[in-house]
Design a protein around this motif. Structure first.
Motif, PDB file in Angstrom:
ATOM      1  N   ALA A  73      34.473  26.848  38.532  1.00 33.24           N
ATOM      2  CA  ALA A  73      35.163  27.053  37.255  1.00 33.24           C
ATOM      3  C   ALA A  73      36.660  27.061  37.496  1.00 33.24           C
ATOM      4  CB  ALA A  73      34.724  28.369  36.616  1.00 33.24           C
ATOM      5  N   ILE A  74      37.406  26.471  36.571  1.00 35.13           N
ATOM      6  CA  ILE A  74      38.871  26.496  36.641  1.00 35.13           C
ATOM      7  C   ILE A  74      39.354  27.762  35.947  1.00 35.13           C
ATOM      8  CG2 ILE A  74      40.993  25.257  36.092  1.00 35.13           C
ATOM      9  CD1 ILE A  74      39.119  23.787  38.006  1.00 35.13           C
ATOM     10  N   VAL A  75      40.142  28.578  36.661  1.00 36.33           N
ATOM     11  CA  VAL A  75      40.606  29.849  36.100  1.00 36.33           C
ATOM     12  C   VAL A  75      42.105  30.008  36.363  1.00 36.33           C
ATOM     13  CG1 VAL A  75      38.352  30.950  36.416  1.00 36.33           C
ATOM     14  CG2 VAL A  75      40.080  31.148  38.206  1.00 36.33           C
ATOM     15  N   ASP A  76      42.704  30.929  35.593  1.00 35.17           N
ATOM     16  CA  ASP A  76      44.111  31.246  35.808  1.00 35.17           C
ATOM     17  C   ASP A  76      44.340  32.719  35.485  1.00 35.17           C
ATOM     18  OD1 ASP A  76      44.198  31.388  33.031  1.00 35.17           O
ATOM     19  OD2 ASP A  76      45.029  29.363  32.804  1.00 35.17           O
ATOM     20  N   ASP A  77      45.600  33.084  35.221  1.00 35.14           N
ATOM     21  CA  ASP A  77      45.968  34.490  35.038  1.00 35.14           C
ATOM     22  C   ASP A  77      45.276  35.147  33.842  1.00 35.14           C
ATOM     23  OD1 ASP A  77      48.310  34.311  37.049  1.00 35.14           O
ATOM     24  OD2 ASP A  77      48.745  32.712  35.635  1.00 35.14           O
ATOM     25  N   ARG A  78      44.689  34.372  32.958  1.00 34.62           N
ATOM     26  CA  ARG A  78      44.089  34.944  31.757  1.00 34.62           C
ATOM     27  C   ARG A  78      42.710  35.548  31.997  1.00 34.62           C
ATOM     28  NH1 ARG A  78      44.777  29.616  28.183  1.00 34.62           N
ATOM     29  NH2 ARG A  78      44.186  28.796  30.238  1.00 34.62           N
ATOM     30  N   ILE A  79      42.060  35.194  33.098  1.00 32.81           N
ATOM     31  CA  ILE A  79      40.722  35.731  33.340  1.00 32.81           C
ATOM     32  C   ILE A  79      40.831  37.184  33.786  1.00 32.81           C
ATOM     33  CG2 ILE A  79      40.618  35.027  35.781  1.00 32.81           C
ATOM     34  CD1 ILE A  79      37.645  34.366  35.308  1.00 32.81           C
ATOM     35  N   THR A  80      39.903  38.009  33.340  1.00 34.11           N
ATOM     36  CA  THR A  80      39.894  39.406  33.759  1.00 34.11           C
ATOM     37  C   THR A  80      39.158  39.545  35.085  1.00 34.11           C
ATOM     38  OG1 THR A  80      37.800  39.989  32.682  1.00 34.11           O
ATOM     39  CG2 THR A  80      39.821  40.090  31.328  1.00 34.11           C
ATOM     40  N   ALA A  81      39.422  40.646  35.771  1.00 33.42           N
ATOM     41  CA  ALA A  81      38.772  40.886  37.055  1.00 33.42           C
ATOM     42  C   ALA A  81      37.258  41.024  36.885  1.00 33.42           C
ATOM     43  CB  ALA A  81      39.356  42.129  37.705  1.00 33.42           C
ATOM     44  N   ASP A  82      36.833  41.665  35.803  1.00 33.29           N
ATOM     45  CA  ASP A  82      35.388  41.817  35.576  1.00 33.29           C
ATOM     46  C   ASP A  82      34.720  40.465  35.344  1.00 33.29           C
ATOM     47  OD1 ASP A  82      35.348  44.550  35.889  1.00 33.29           O
ATOM     48  OD2 ASP A  82      35.655  44.969  33.749  1.00 33.29           O
ATOM     49  N   GLU A  83      35.386  39.596  34.569  1.00 35.22           N
ATOM     50  CA  GLU A  83      34.835  38.255  34.342  1.00 35.22           C
ATOM     51  C   GLU A  83      34.772  37.476  35.648  1.00 35.22           C
ATOM     52  OE1 GLU A  83      36.450  37.438  29.771  1.00 35.22           O
ATOM     53  OE2 GLU A  83      37.688  36.898  31.504  1.00 35.22           O
ATOM     54  N   ALA A  84      35.848  37.555  36.432  1.00 33.86           N
ATOM     55  CA  ALA A  84      35.894  36.826  37.700  1.00 33.86           C
ATOM     56  C   ALA A  84      34.822  37.331  38.664  1.00 33.86           C
ATOM     57  CB  ALA A  84      37.278  36.966  38.332  1.00 33.86           C
ATOM     58  N   TYR A  85      34.654  38.641  38.707  1.00 34.05           N
ATOM     59  CA  TYR A  85      33.665  39.218  39.620  1.00 34.05           C
ATOM     60  C   TYR A  85      32.249  38.816  39.210  1.00 34.05           C
ATOM     61  CZ  TYR A  85      31.285  42.623  42.579  1.00 34.05           C
ATOM     62  OH  TYR A  85      30.485  43.217  43.525  1.00 34.05           O
ATOM     63  N   GLY A  86      31.995  38.795  37.899  1.00 36.66           N
ATOM     64  CA  GLY A  86      30.682  38.385  37.422  1.00 36.66           C
ATOM     65  C   GLY A  86      30.355  36.952  37.812  1.00 36.66           C
ATOM     66  N   LEU A  87      31.326  36.060  37.673  1.00 37.75           N
ATOM     67  CA  LEU A  87      31.102  34.663  38.064  1.00 37.75           C
ATOM     68  C   LEU A  87      30.894  34.534  39.567  1.00 37.75           C
ATOM     69  CD1 LEU A  87      33.799  32.933  35.803  1.00 37.75           C
ATOM     70  CD2 LEU A  87      31.318  32.806  35.518  1.00 37.75           C
TER      71      LEU A  87
END
Length: 385
Positions: free
Chosen positions: A33-47
């Motif tokens: 997935a392409i991510v940047d500063d807008r993703i939250t830590a919880d969302e990132a950890y879930g992925l």
């Protein structure tokens, strides 16, 4: 780059790909997935927990903060505390700790950073790490690549270790990336203090088996050995050892050669500091810690008698951590000496000084607080003895 593995993904309606870098041997991610500063830590950890890699397109310093946030989540104790039960055997505790570390590494390794062909990072506020990458990966390629941020920070940290060096016995050792650094100085202390056998006065030759950074070879030369032959199989270790002995002024006394354990000939003193834990490494970078089935230990002991001068000694440097972890018994070690036709005539012990020895939060603390590192003086057994 080995087999030139590639990671593929879709971005902005286009199919893209880049070379995949992983010194620990992780496979390219199947989902990205392409991510940047807008993703939250919880969302990132879930992925990340689902095995979905996160290719960072935001600010580099924010990526570092994100990695820290992911680590905090990975290190949180489970909500449901385990029911107290029968204490785990040391070997079971060791295996569970390794599994937990491996899972943590896989999860944190899902945060990826792009690298250009010259190792520049095409992100805002990214540092210039090109020199560090050249040291770790070799010459730049003609293609862009992707690497986990966690590994990249390891590359940067190794560059700083190499630049600053480690002070040991009045010498400064500069470890290279991928070469086991002598951060546990107690084993070097043992080599610096142990008396040479009398034969060294007339046959001033020593072998350093599995030299790594070359620190033991340098100590032997500093103590007056006229010729030291340091061996290793790893090209990184060979380059590192050569650089260190040259910088320290021992180039005329120390030969660094590529060999599987022993060089040709015999020596008055043959030193070996094999990996201390008889377990299988989970990545190439763990070969300095784990010796599967004690292969290096057995190879050193088996070949030692035929590489000693009359009156010479083999110096085996070994921690008893494996014994406290239930991975090897002391009688097993002594049986290996016996099978190789060797006997121990003396042993010098030292307690570890590293921080983990006193860290009660370490899952292996019960074993670490008992650990002793020893230098065993070995000689061939007299026939019939």
């Amino acid at each position: 780059m080995g087999d030139a593995l590639v990671v593929d993904w879709s971005e902005d309606g286009q199919e893209r790909s880049a070379a995949w870098r992983s010194e620990r041997g992780a496979p390219p991610p199947e989902q990205l997935a392409i991510v940047d500063d807008r993703i939250t830590a919880d969302e990132a950890y879930g992925l990340a927990c689902q095995g979905i890699a996160l290719l960072w397109r935001g600010d580099f310093q924010n990526a570092r903060q994100m990695l820290t946030a992911l680590a905090h989540r990975a290190d949180k104790p489970p909500r449901k505390a385990a029911k107290p039960g029968k204490p785990k055997a040391p070997a079971d505790a060791f295996n569970l700790a390794r599994q937990a570390r491996a899972q943590r590494a896989r999860t944190l390794g899902m945060l990826l950073i792009p690298l250009e062909a010259d190792f520049a990072i095409p992100l805002r506020r990214a540092p210039d790490i090109r020199e560090a990458c050249l040291e770790a990966y070799g010459s730049a390629t003609q293609e862009a690549s992707v690497v986990s941020l966690r590994e990249l920070l390891g590359v940067i940290g190794a560059h700083e270790w190499r630049r600053r060096g480690i002070e040991l016995h009045g010498m400064k050792i500069h470890p290279h990336y991928g070469v086991f650094a002598p951060v546990r100085s107690e084993y070097v202390d043992l080599v610096a203090k142990m008396s040479f056998p009398p034969v060294a006065a007339t046959h001033s030759v020593a072998f350093d088996i599995g030299t790594g950074t070359g620190v033991i070879a340098a100590v032997l030369a500093k103590r007056g050995m006229q010729r030291v032959v340091a061996t290793d199989l790893d090209p990184r270790a060979l380059a590192c050892a050569r650089e260190n002995v040259q910088r320290l002024g021992f180039g005329a006394n120390v030969d660094v050669v590529q060999a599987d354990l022993f060089p040709e000939g015999r020596a008055a003193v043959v030193v070996c500091n094999p990996p201390w834990v008889p377990a299988r490494p989970s990545s190439p970078l763990e070969h300095g810690i784990y010796d599967p089935e004690s292969r290096m230990l057995k190879g050193f002991l088996g070949g030692l008698p035929s590489h000693l001068e009359d009156g010479g000694e083999g110096w085996l440097i070994l921690s008893d951590l494996a014994e406290h972890l239930g991975l090897r018994k002391r009688e097993d070690l002594l049986a290996l000496f016996e099978a190789a036709g060797l006997k121990a005539i003396d042993r010098m012990d030292i307690r570890p000084k590293h921080p983990k020895a006193s860290d009660a939060n370490d899952p292996l603390h019960a074993a670490r607080k008992l650990e002793v590192t020893s230098l065993w003086r070995l000689v061939p057994k007299t026939p019939g003895v």
